[in-house]
Design an enzyme around this catalytic site. Sequence first.
Site, PDB file in Angstrom:
ATOM      1  N   HIS A   1     -20.315  -4.048  -6.489  1.00  0.00           N
ATOM      2  CA  HIS A   1     -19.759  -2.790  -6.982  1.00  0.00           C
ATOM      3  C   HIS A   1     -19.615  -2.505  -8.231  1.00  0.00           C
ATOM      4  CE1 HIS A   1     -16.908   0.560  -7.204  1.00  0.00           C
ATOM      5  NE2 HIS A   1     -16.347   0.014  -8.149  1.00  0.00           N
TER       6      HIS A   1
ATOM      7  N   LYS B   1     -19.302  -8.423  -3.807  1.00  0.00           N
ATOM      8  CA  LYS B   1     -18.718  -8.127  -2.500  1.00  0.00           C
ATOM      9  C   LYS B   1     -18.879  -9.233  -1.692  1.00  0.00           C
ATOM     10  CE  LYS B   1     -19.525  -3.267  -2.846  1.00  0.00           C
ATOM     11  NZ  LYS B   1     -20.110  -2.363  -2.364  1.00  0.00           N
TER      12      LYS B   1
HETATM   13  P1  IDP Z   1     -22.051   2.802  -5.101  1.00  0.00           P
HETATM   14  O1  IDP Z   1     -21.380   1.618  -4.816  1.00  0.00           O
HETATM   15  O2  IDP Z   1     -23.519   2.734  -5.605  1.00  0.00           O
HETATM   16  O3  IDP Z   1     -21.473   3.607  -6.368  1.00  0.00           O
HETATM   17  P2  IDP Z   1     -21.007   4.892  -3.391  1.00  0.00           P
HETATM   18  O4  IDP Z   1     -21.632   6.102  -2.981  1.00  0.00           O
HETATM   19  O5  IDP Z   1     -19.915   4.894  -4.260  1.00  0.00           O
HETATM   20  O6  IDP Z   1     -22.013   3.814  -4.041  1.00  0.00           O
HETATM   21  O7  IDP Z   1     -20.560   4.033  -1.900  1.00  0.00           O
HETATM   22  C1  IDP Z   1     -19.589   3.001  -2.258  1.00  0.00           C
HETATM   23  C2  IDP Z   1     -20.133   1.910  -1.247  1.00  0.00           C
HETATM   24  O8  IDP Z   1     -20.048   2.532   0.242  1.00  0.00           O
HETATM   25  C3  IDP Z   1     -21.378   1.639  -1.472  1.00  0.00           C
HETATM   26  O9  IDP Z   1     -21.771   0.662  -2.429  1.00  0.00           O
HETATM   27  C4  IDP Z   1     -21.940   0.986  -0.074  1.00  0.00           C
HETATM   28  O10 IDP Z   1     -21.369  -0.576   0.126  1.00  0.00           O
HETATM   29  C5  IDP Z   1     -21.059   1.788   0.807  1.00  0.00           C
HETATM   30  N1  IDP Z   1     -21.763   2.926   1.470  1.00  0.00           N
HETATM   31  C6  IDP Z   1     -22.370   3.970   0.750  1.00  0.00           C
HETATM   32  N2  IDP Z   1     -23.178   4.729   1.788  1.00  0.00           N
HETATM   33  C7  IDP Z   1     -23.179   4.217   2.702  1.00  0.00           C
HETATM   34  C8  IDP Z   1     -23.586   4.283   4.314  1.00  0.00           C
HETATM   35  O11 IDP Z   1     -24.267   5.254   4.491  1.00  0.00           O
HETATM   36  N3  IDP Z   1     -23.584   3.357   5.237  1.00  0.00           N
HETATM   37  C9  IDP Z   1     -22.541   2.459   5.119  1.00  0.00           C
HETATM   38  N4  IDP Z   1     -21.984   2.165   3.766  1.00  0.00           N
HETATM   39  C10 IDP Z   1     -22.691   2.960   2.820  1.00  0.00           C
HETATM   40 MG    MG Z   2     -19.348   4.542  -6.130  1.00  0.00          MG
END
Ligand code: IDP
Ligand code: MG
Length: 136
Positions: free
Chosen positions: A114, A8
């Site tokens: 990611h 990222k």
């Molecule tokens: P992951 O990347 O571990 O799969 P996801 O829940 O799919 O997590 O969320 C995608 C991305 O969104 C996360 O990697 C993070 O960068 C961002 N994100 C998730 N939750 C939050 C939050 O509560 N605040 C700000 N950014 C968040």
């Molecule tokens: Mg995810």
Amino acid sequence: NRTFAIIKPDAVKNNYVDKIYNHILDNGFEILSAKLIKMSKYQAEQFYIIHNDKPFYEELTSFMSSGRCMVLALKKENAVENWRKVIGSTNPNDAEEGTIRKLYANSLGENAVHGSDSNKNAVKEISFFFTESELI
Ligand code: IDP
Ligand code: MG
């Protein structure tokens, strides 16, 4: 199996690309393709469309289009599950010692990498950025 990874914008800016590459290779992943890109806001919105109802959608898509990132297609047995293990929990504060997010992430939002969450999404995400002929 294949999975899709992104180094990222925070990690590219902080010069962690080579360190993260070493985690990829040390954990036995084959890199099928990698490229440095800068996503448009629209591209980031499409890529993260599953999160469009979340309160962090705007912050996330602004961040992901804020600078260069590296997109990668990775190959290994159980690639999806394996890569999720190598990167660690979404929130770096909860991530296990030695994981990429524990080592290199700044915050829940700017969390360095990611990883796809299922084989189905891995296929979709790889084809979002790569054509099949680019996967060597
Ligand atoms: P992951 O990347 O571990 O799969 P996801 O829940 O799919 O997590 O969320 C995608 C991305 O969104 C996360 O990697 C993070 O960068 C961002 N994100 C998730 N939750 C939050 C939050 O509560 N605040 C700000 N950014 C968040
Ligand atoms: Mg995810």
